[in-house]
Motif scaffolding. Structure first.
Motif, PDB file in Angstrom:
ATOM      1  N   LYS A  36       0.820  -1.207   0.000  1.00  0.00           N
ATOM      2  CA  LYS A  36       0.000   0.000   0.000  1.00  0.00           C
ATOM      3  C   LYS A  36       0.856   1.261   0.000  1.00  0.00           C
ATOM      4  O   LYS A  36       0.423   2.316  -0.392  1.00  0.00           O
ATOM      5  N   THR A  62      -3.416   2.589  -6.814  1.00  0.00           N
ATOM      6  CA  THR A  62      -4.456   1.744  -6.224  1.00  0.00           C
ATOM      7  C   THR A  62      -4.034   0.273  -6.386  1.00  0.00           C
ATOM      8  O   THR A  62      -3.074  -0.025  -7.099  1.00  0.00           O
ATOM      9  N   SER A  86     -11.975   1.453  -9.422  1.00  0.00           N
ATOM     10  CA  SER A  86     -10.745   1.141  -8.686  1.00  0.00           C
ATOM     11  C   SER A  86      -9.491   1.652  -9.387  1.00  0.00           C
ATOM     12  O   SER A  86      -8.385   1.399  -8.933  1.00  0.00           O
ATOM     13  N   GLY A  87      -9.643   2.334 -10.516  1.00  0.00           N
ATOM     14  CA  GLY A  87      -8.481   2.926 -11.184  1.00  0.00           C
ATOM     15  C   GLY A  87      -7.897   2.087 -12.306  1.00  0.00           C
ATOM     16  O   GLY A  87      -6.693   2.134 -12.582  1.00  0.00           O
ATOM     17  N   ALA A 421     -13.306   5.553  -6.469  1.00  0.00           N
ATOM     18  CA  ALA A 421     -12.031   6.075  -5.944  1.00  0.00           C
ATOM     19  C   ALA A 421     -12.079   6.308  -4.434  1.00  0.00           C
ATOM     20  O   ALA A 421     -11.699   7.359  -3.949  1.00  0.00           O
ATOM     21  N   GLY A 422     -12.595   5.330  -3.706  1.00  0.00           N
ATOM     22  CA  GLY A 422     -12.570   5.404  -2.241  1.00  0.00           C
ATOM     23  C   GLY A 422     -13.654   6.264  -1.624  1.00  0.00           C
ATOM     24  O   GLY A 422     -13.692   6.438  -0.407  1.00  0.00           O
TER      25      GLY A 422
END
Ligand SMILES: Nc1ncnc2c1ncn2[C@@H]1O[C@H](COP(=O)(O)OP(=O)(O)OP(=O)(O)O)[C@@H](O)[C@H]1O
Length: 614
Positions: A36, A62, A86-87, A421-422
């Motif tokens: 991460k 990501t 999620s990219g 995107a979170g």
């Protein structure tokens, strides 16, 4: 401790195999934590790309970017399944750009090295913009073109005559350009299929076969989607990939990472009109919303219905010209509109045949359905329209499935327009129970006949992604007070009014059309006729009394809050699991209770602590 991934490293997922499960778990968690922390620079990308990524505010890659980019940079074919929002775009665009930049250091001969295929023209536009953004600091070294605009063949030819490094297109347009000799794939190095399952579905299969025959040997292929069935994976592997690495990341997203809350509301056919009216008029959801309906007529109908209550919305459907569609998306993203009503025709056209096959429960008639669907797709509609797939709507607070889609994968893509995107988001889906189907003819729609079966599939598919749907119940008692208003509004939205709204919209588009500007300059009489027709058109009867919600319809506590003027959003929020309430709506609801607006109990419509729209 940070570690730079070098080209020979195994992707981190493969690390952590030990005999003891506990140790294995610990080690895996440690690797995930380390992973991460990885930065874009540590992925081994060109500094100019890293600069561009930073300019977009991306701090760290990501999950899908951390996993897919190193593999692609190693030259591997990648088949990747990762959740919506999620990219994935950066995960496939950055390696292509890196490849082009790397090659240009030693070889400056112009040729198209990258082809990115997407299912819709809206998505082509978005991916092209993303390429421009990612290559902002190397714009001289990387050029990109999209082939989906409404331009003449001559203009398209001249666009391709500049030999762009990367081409973004739908399969049909890419093949057309290859066939006409305008686009050469002789030296192609990278092929990307975004929304791969859809790109390879039967609407595009002929173009894809043709294209695959035009590719040189050794093209590196990347395929992405949030939904890939095992049968599709086999086809994908067979057609394009040499020996692809499969990245299935959907299961790696833990329930704790989930930012999307999903509800379904079981109700009668007319009740969903009533509930939608209440949700939007009483602002039970705050922020931009996307409402999906089954077909074009329905989108106009809902828009006109909302207009009766002064609820403003805009429309997206396949009849509108692509430039208008793109403009609507841009304006929505800029906050100009709060509600888009999108008809998800593709979902209805493709239906759930593949999923049925996968589950071994096909009901037969597949071929016939296909033929019929193909036939239906002809006409004025743009077959390359679609908004449930891939479009990066910004900050969508909620997706409402006014009409449930007919497949679990359509559902996944639709609800994927929120919580991207979170961010957090809500999905609310109306489900018509079998015994209530066909009971209210004026609002009945064929696609909802199998809602309950589809819901069961959706629940299974979401569970595989560590997600769940909860039932949501509205207070029948309090809804009833609004029913006559709903009926008044529905009656005013006649078939004629819908037809007129549809033609009026198209007429407006003609008036705005850049292509026809010249024609109108030369034929002013035609222009004035068109304008005149627009003014005469039959509009839905406007009923002033529906525009406002009278105080007497609101319970006491709501009035108090309204006069205080302090209450706005009544969020959909879950209460503790043990505090269940008996849903009043439909008589046998077993839905959860909800904490509403800072600790109040009950669901939003029960408390009614809401602010009215002015
Ligand atoms: N590393 C990152 N950090 C922050 N935001 C990111 C990052 N990568 C992508 N995003 C943002 O996340 C959003 C979703 O990205 P993208 O459209 O690529 O998702 P996707 O996986 O392709 O979704 P879909 O399955 O719907 O096509 C975009 O607004 C994008 O700008």
């Amino acid at each position: 401790m940070k570690r730079k991934l070098n080209q020979d490293d195994e992707p981190p997922a493969a690390v952590g195999v030990t005999a003891e499960p506990e140790k294995k778990k610990e080690k895996k968690e440690k690797v995930v934590e380390e992973e991460k922390e990885l930065s874009f620079a540590e992925l081994g990308l060109d500094p100019r790309l890293i600069q561009a990524v930073a300019k977009q505010g991306f701090e760290n890659p990501t999950l899908v970017q951390r996993r897919a980019i190193p593999l692609a940079l190693k030259g591997e074919d990648v088949l990747c399944k990762a959740k919506t929002g999620s990219g994935k775009t950066a995960a496939y665009v950055l390696p292509v750009l890196e490849g082009v930049l790397g090659r240009k250091k030693t070889d400056t001969t112009p040729y198209t090295a990258g082809l990115i295929l997407v299912p819709t023209r809206e998505l082509a536009d978005q991916v092209h913009k993303a390429i421009e953004e990612f290559s902002a600091f190397c714009a001289r070294d990387v050029t990109a073109a999209k082939l989906t605009e409404n331009v003449s063949d001559a203009v398209q030819r001249s666009l391709l005559a500049n030999v762009p490094d990367v081409v973004v297109s739908t399969p049909a347009r890419a093949w057309k350009s290859v066939e006409s000799g305008a686009l050469s794939l002789d030296k192609l190095k990278y092929l990307v299929l975004d929304e791969a399952d859809l790109v390879l579905s039967y609407g595009y299969d002929e173009d894809m076969e043709n294209l695959s025959r035009s590719l040189p040997k050794g093209v590196q292929t990347t395929m992405m989607s949030a939904t890939l069935l095992s049968a599709e994976l086999d086809t994908l592997k067979g057609i394009f990939c040499r020996n692809p690495t499969l990245l299935d990341l959907n299961e790696e997203f833990g329930a704790e990472d989930e930012k999307l809350t999903q509800y379904y509301v079981k109700c009668g056919e007319d009740d969903k009109w009533l509930i939608s009216y209440l949700i939007f008029k009483l602002q039970l959801i705050k922020g931009p919303c996307l409402i999906f309906v089954a077909d074009i007529d329905r989108s106009y109908r809902l828009k006109l219905f909302f207009e009766q209550f002064s609820i403003r919305s805009c429309i997206l459907n396949s009849e509108l010209p692509v430039n208008t569609r793109i403009k609507v998306i841009e304006e929505f993203n800029r906050g100009i509109y709060d509600i888009i009503i999108a008809s998800d025709e593709r979902s209805e056209v493709f239906g759930d045949e593949k999923e049925e096959k996968e589950g071994g429960e096909e009901e037969g008639g597949g071929e016939e359905k296909k033929k019929k669907n193909r036939g239906e797709r002809k006409g004025k509609r743009d077959e390359e329209y679609g908004v449930s797939r891939g479009i990066d709507f910004k900050n969508v607070a909620a997706v409402v499935n006014f009409d449930l889609p007919t497949s679990a994968s359509s559902y996944t893509h639709r609800i994927g327009r929120t919580a991207r995107a979170g961010r957090t988001g809500i999905a609310i889906s109306f489900v018509i129970p079998k015994d209530l189907y066909g009971k209210h003819k004026p609002t009945s729609i064929k696609s909802c006949e199998r809602d309950e079966k589809v819901l069961a599939k959706i629940v299974r598919a979401q569970a595989k992604m560590n997600r769940k749907l909860d039932p949501y119940n509205f207070s029948k008692e309090q809804m009833e007070a609004f029913r006559y208003r709903m009926n008044d509004a529905l009656r005013a939205v006649t078939k004629v009014a819908i037809r007129e709204a549809r033609t009026r919209e198209l007429r407006q588009e003609l008036l705005r059309s850049e292509t026809l500007k010249r024609y109108f300059e030369e034929n002013p009489a035609e222009l004035s006729h068109l304008r005149h027709d627009g003014e005469l058109g039959h509009k839905a009867r406007q009923q002033a009394h529906l525009k406002h919600v009278p105080d007497y319809l609101l319970p006491k506590e709501a009035k108090k809050e309204l006069t205080k003027g302090s209450v706005g959003f009544v969020p959909f929020k879950k209460l503790d699991k043990d505090k269940k309430h008996k849903g009043k709506f439909g008589g046998k609801g077993k839905g959860r209770s909800f904490k509403v607006g800072g600790g109040r109990k009950g669901d939003p419509l029960k408390t009614f602590k809401v602010r009215r729209k002015k």
